[in-house]
Design an enzyme around this catalytic site. Structure first.
Site, short mmCIF file in Angstrom:
data_model
loop_
_atom_site.label_atom_id
_atom_site.label_comp_id
_atom_site.label_asym_id
_atom_site.label_seq_id
_atom_site.Cartn_x
_atom_site.Cartn_y
_atom_site.Cartn_z
N GLY A 19 0.83 -1.20 0.00
CA GLY A 19 0.00 0.00 0.00
C GLY A 19 0.86 1.24 0.00
O GLY A 19 2.08 1.18 -0.17
N GLY A 21 1.59 4.99 2.02
CA GLY A 21 1.40 5.78 3.23
C GLY A 21 1.70 7.23 2.96
O GLY A 21 2.01 7.63 1.84
N GLY A 22 1.63 8.04 4.01
CA GLY A 22 1.77 9.47 3.84
C GLY A 22 3.17 9.91 3.44
O GLY A 22 3.37 11.07 3.10
N MET A 23 4.17 9.01 3.50
CA MET A 23 5.54 9.41 3.17
C MET A 23 6.13 8.57 2.05
O MET A 23 7.29 8.71 1.70
CB MET A 23 6.41 9.29 4.42
CG MET A 23 5.98 10.19 5.55
SD MET A 23 6.80 9.80 7.09
CE MET A 23 8.48 10.16 6.66
N GLY A 24 5.37 7.65 1.51
CA GLY A 24 5.91 6.80 0.45
C GLY A 24 5.14 5.50 0.37
O GLY A 24 4.02 5.40 0.86
N VAL A 26 4.62 1.29 0.93
CA VAL A 26 4.88 0.25 1.92
C VAL A 26 4.88 -1.09 1.21
O VAL A 26 3.96 -1.41 0.44
CB VAL A 26 3.82 0.27 3.05
CG1 VAL A 26 4.12 -0.82 4.07
CG2 VAL A 26 3.77 1.63 3.71
N LYS A 41 8.99 0.63 4.53
CA LYS A 41 8.42 1.89 4.06
C LYS A 41 9.51 2.64 3.32
O LYS A 41 10.55 2.98 3.91
CB LYS A 41 7.86 2.72 5.21
CG LYS A 41 7.37 4.10 4.77
CD LYS A 41 6.49 4.76 5.82
CE LYS A 41 5.10 4.16 5.81
NZ LYS A 41 4.14 4.96 6.60
N ASP A 134 0.61 12.23 14.10
CA ASP A 134 -0.32 11.87 13.02
C ASP A 134 -1.20 10.70 13.45
O ASP A 134 -1.38 9.72 12.71
CB ASP A 134 0.44 11.53 11.74
CG ASP A 134 -0.47 11.54 10.50
OD1 ASP A 134 -1.58 12.11 10.59
OD2 ASP A 134 -0.07 11.00 9.46
#
Length: 892
Positions: A19, A21-24, A26, A41, A134
């Site tokens: 999937g 995520g907010g930074m790249g 996974v 990640k 977060d």
């Protein structure tokens, strides 16, 4: 780019994309060395070859890896390979909390269980100095073995990125643009107000997000929602989530969530350890295996037990505690206990008079009963008593109109001020007894020999009288060398001979808390302060410093304080009348009201929808629009001085210019019709006088009118020739007057009767006057009469009303109903004056009709939108706190 299966990152082999995520991205991967599955990640590309960025990346990631807790997803490694920066984490099987919520609200038992585990993870991380930043359903994973919180500490890494990767635009965690100078990183629906304002969040930002998370778990919907970013920011800054009724939330859970979601960080729970303990207490009342609520570890390592005052178990515990400790100072080794005390059911606390207000309270010397001023449904304000071993307060009959209560040493009687008198009443019952005149009482204290010291006025000195009403005499005198203007808020020492009082002074370094004695004249300054103080049973000075309740040792022989100041409680209320809202008992118990001055200024349309925020969180006292609504003159409070100053906000360009800079209270600004001048009240001398100055910031404050009574401007006539103000006379109460300014001459009364008349507003054509009248003492109404006093008047409001405002074309008159509903009354534009039927528009919160009768809204010339003050905390509803065992151990 997406990494294909088989890609090697150091010793790790990519198996599949899991999937984004907010930074790249996974990935599911395998650690070839240990043969175990891991999650990797891959970070955004912005870290690049910047050595400083990589150093910070490594530092933050390794800090996250240092967390070792069963409810935190473990970070195993951080690495760099062929230009790719990545973090290796524990591989989890299960589903995210977001996926679970998508199927509907969680049942109570399931919700509380998950909440305890999430709180445990947050409490542990905060104890290690790491803030998540977060918290959201997508960062909580549900596994067969329980909750795992993801991305701990990684939200801060997001701040290292200068640009997103190609995939980030579609991700849940995104930037919230709040202006040219600040970008807030996080998921917008869970970002607290302080971070929307561009301030750095701390662990209390996680507390806010946790509250939003619990709300969503219980209701299936987000606490703050809007289709637009601007609407979402407005909601988070100034709105409250809808009630949680009809969901899996219990009243106790909603109470917990509401405090998590307080706008001010200092008003929230101050520790996730406390929140975890409360959740476990809640779980003990569910059909689950009973669990012992642990003693929470508060800041600085102090032990802290939070007692939920609404719970019967807590009341029994407290009653047992009180039975053991009455008359005995708590041992320092005892755990600290906090009790939350709300207003009567269906009622509110009664805030003190003044520009900056607070609840009014007094703790009995035996530490068993808290007295406070409040009103129940359909009742006048009076004294209420809350035994600390009970969850239910009761009203003390015969105390209507009471303010500033203080106890007798035996805890059997209470002194207070009402109807321009200082009075006393027995707690066991009976009528009140008048002791002496006190036109504007500002505090009293009752000594062990039945001597009462009290401040009868805002501009006088301390008087003394016996509790039987005999022996009235002056106790203190003003000292010209100190330029002191008034003495107030006396407080006896345990010996009953020495006492403290607050002295207001215009001389730098002379305003503060003074030490005096019944047996000798004179006094000595102990500390500079903005409010009164008190003495603990062991002889410590308790006072407010920067909004915090502070303790210092008093050396009576040397008449000075010694040692370093120690903070006892944070965010304690103080008012513009120099009242410090705390009280200490002879057994060491301590009670206080929280500071609740924060508000926002926003535009609302006739349907009550917010259409814009003029000013974010701040201490706004009152405000007024210029005639063209281009500017707003705002009286604002800023620490460390709680005295407000006038600011002029350009609503078109967004600038904010400070107009006054005095150490006095500068408030109640009113624009001249031309917009060139502002009249306001200020009290550099003993009472509020009228001052004017150019609105463009040039020039200096010019005294317009001075007299022995405080004056509060409310309007400037359309022809620019006169100013309307209201003032309080001993003979007739509140009246309003007309002050000619062009040319200047002596003011004359407009309406002066035996009733109170305030808030005068002149119609746009200059022919009529709208005002609030207290013909019925507890039910004000809005009236209109000819400005020249000739002809009939009209009662405009129906069922009570105050705070009138004209529409600029004279076609409507607005006012506030007692329940805060803004009403619009249509008026015939031409010919005979004829008011129509009042129509409700929307309700304002935090509205009071009490001296000095400050307005809560203003009207745009079109009559289609309204500038309103949105309180972020309300002194009428915020719970009081009682602390037991608050004493800081020696050497700490």
């Amino acid at each position: 780019m997406i990494l294909p299966p088989g890609t090697r990152l150091g010793p790790y082999e990519i198996l599949s994309l899991s999937g984004a995520g907010g930074m790249g991205e996974v990935y599911r991967a395998r650690d070839k060395r240990l043969g175990r599955p891991v999650a990797i990640k891959v970070m955004g590309a912005a870290i690049g070859d910047d050595a400083d960025m990589r150093r910070r990346f490594d530092q933050e990631a390794r800090m996250a890896a240092s967390l070792d807790h069963p409810r935190i997803c473990a970070v195993y490694d951080v690495g760099h390979h062929s230009g790719v920066d990545y973090i290796v984490m524990e591989f989890l099987e299960g589903e995210s909390l977001a996926a679970r919520i998508a199927r509907g609200p969680l049942p109570t038992r399931e919700l509380i269980g998950y909440a305890i585990e999430i709180a445990s993870a947050l409490a542990y991380a905060h104890g290690q100095g790491i803030v998540h930043r977060d918290i959201k359903p997508g960062n909580v994973f549900l596994t067969a073995s329980g909750v795992k919180v993801l991305d701990f500490g990684l939200a801060k890494l997001r701040q290292l990125e200068q640009r997103p990767s190609d995939h980030i635009a579609a991700l849940d965690t995104r930037q919230v643009d709040i202006g040219a100078d600040a970008v807030v990183h996080g998921t917008p629906e869970y970002v607290p107000p302080e971070r929307l304002e561009g301030r750095e969040g701390d662990h209390r930002s996680d507390v806010f997000a946790f509250g939003a998370l619990l709300y969503e778990m219980a209701t299936g919907r987000r606490a703050f929602e809007s289709p637009t970013a601007a609407g979402l920011i407005t909601a988070i800054m100034s709105a409250e989530p809808p009630p949680m009724t009809g969901t899996s939330a219990t009243p106790e859970l909603e109470w917990l969530v509401r405090r998590c979601l307080k706008k001010a960080p200092e008003a929230r729970w101050q520790s996730m350890t406390d929140v975890e303990a409360i959740l476990k207490w809640m779980a003990s009342g569910l059909p689950l295996q009973p669990r012992e609520t642990p003693v929470a570890s508060g800041p600085g390592g102090r032990r802290f037990v939070l007692v939920a005052a609404a719970g019967a178990v807590a009341c029994l515990m407290l009653a047992a505690f009180l039975g053991r400790t009455v008359g005995v100072r708590p041992a320092p080794a005892e755990p600290r206990v906090a009790i939350s005390v709300g207003p009567p059911e269906g009622g509110t606390f009664t805030a003190s008079a003044g520009s900056v207000r607070s609840a009014q309270l007094a703790l009995s010397p035996d530490g068993q009963t808290l007295a406070f001023i409040a009103s129940g449904p359909e009742e006048q304000p009076g004294i209420w008593l809350r035994p600390l071993g009970s969850a239910t307060p009761h009203r003390l009959a015969g105390t209507e109109g009471a303010t500033y209560p203080f106890w007798s040493p035996n805890s059997r009687s209470i002194g207070y001020f009402a109807f321009k008198q200082v009075r006393r009443i027995d707690v066991a019952g009976g009528p009140p007894r008048v002791l002496a005149a006190a036109p504007n009482g500002r505090g009293g204290t009752w000594g062990p020999d039945n001597t009462i010291l009290f401040a009868p006025n805002t501009d006088g000195t301390i008087a003394r009288i016996k509790a039987d009403g005999t022996g009235l005499a002056g106790q203190t005198t003003l000292t010209p060398a100190r330029d002191d203007l008034s003495h107030r808020w006396p407080a006896f020492f345990p010996d009953g001979r020495h006492f403290l009082y607050f002295s207001r002074s215009t001389k730098e370094g002379r305003q503060g808390i003074y030490l005096a004695s019944l047996d000798a004249p004179g006094s000595t300054l102990l500390v500079e302060s903005e409010a009164g103080g008190a003495v603990s049973p062991s002889g410590e000075l308790l006072y407010l410093s920067g909004g915090n309740l502070t303790a210092r040792t008093i050396d009576l022989k040397q008449a000075r304080v010694t040692g370093e100041p120690v903070t006892i409680a944070e965010n304690v209320a103080e008012t513009s009348s120099f009242y410090a809202a705390f009280s200490v008992a002879a057994n060491g118990a301590l009670a206080y009201a929280p500071s609740t001055s924060a508000a926002a200024l926003a535009w609302m349309n006739r349907s009550g929808q917010q259409t814009g925020v003029v000013a974010g969180r701040g201490g706004y006292v009152d405000f007024r629009l210029s005639r063209d609504a281009r500017f707003a003159a705002v009286s604002e409070v800023a620490r460390p001085n709680i005295r407000p100053d006038i600011h002029v906000r350009d609503l078109l360009r967004g600038t904010n210019r400070r107009l006054t800079t005095s150490s006095a209270t500068d408030a109640s600004p009113v624009w001249s019709p031309s917009g060139e001048t502002i009249v306001f009240r200020s009290n550099p001398e003993r009472v509020h006088d009228l001052y004017v100055r150019p609105a463009n910031g040039s020039g200096t404050d010019e005294l317009l009118f001075t007299s022995g009574e405080a004056k509060y401007p409310t309007d400037w006539s359309p022809d620019g020739r006169s100013i309307v103000f209201h003032t309080n006379y001993a003979e007739t109460g509140w009246d309003f007057w007309l002050m000619p300014v062009s040319p200047r001459s002596e003011p004359r009364p407009l309406v002066r009767t035996g009733y109170d008349e305030v808030q005068g507003q002149i119609s746009p054509d200059g022919r009529r006057l709208a005002y609030t009248s207290f013909i019925t003492a507890n039910k004000p109404e809005v009236y209109v009469q000819p400005l020249d006093g000739h002809g009939d008047g009209w009662e405009i409001s129906v069922g009570g009303g105050s705070d009138p405002r004209w529409r600029s074309d004279g076609s409507e008159l607005f006012y506030l109903r007692p329940d805060g509903m803004l009403m619009a009354v249509p008026l015939r534009a031409h010919g005979t004056f004829a008011p129509g039927t009042p129509q409700p528009l929307f309700r304002l919160s935090g509205v009071t009709v009490s001296p000095p009768y400050i307005s809560a809204y203003d009207v745009d010339p079109s009559g289609q939108r309204f500038l309103v003050r949105l309180p972020l905390q309300d002194p009428q509803t915020e719970p009081l706190t009682v602390l037991l065992h608050w004493k800081v151990p020696a050497g700490e």
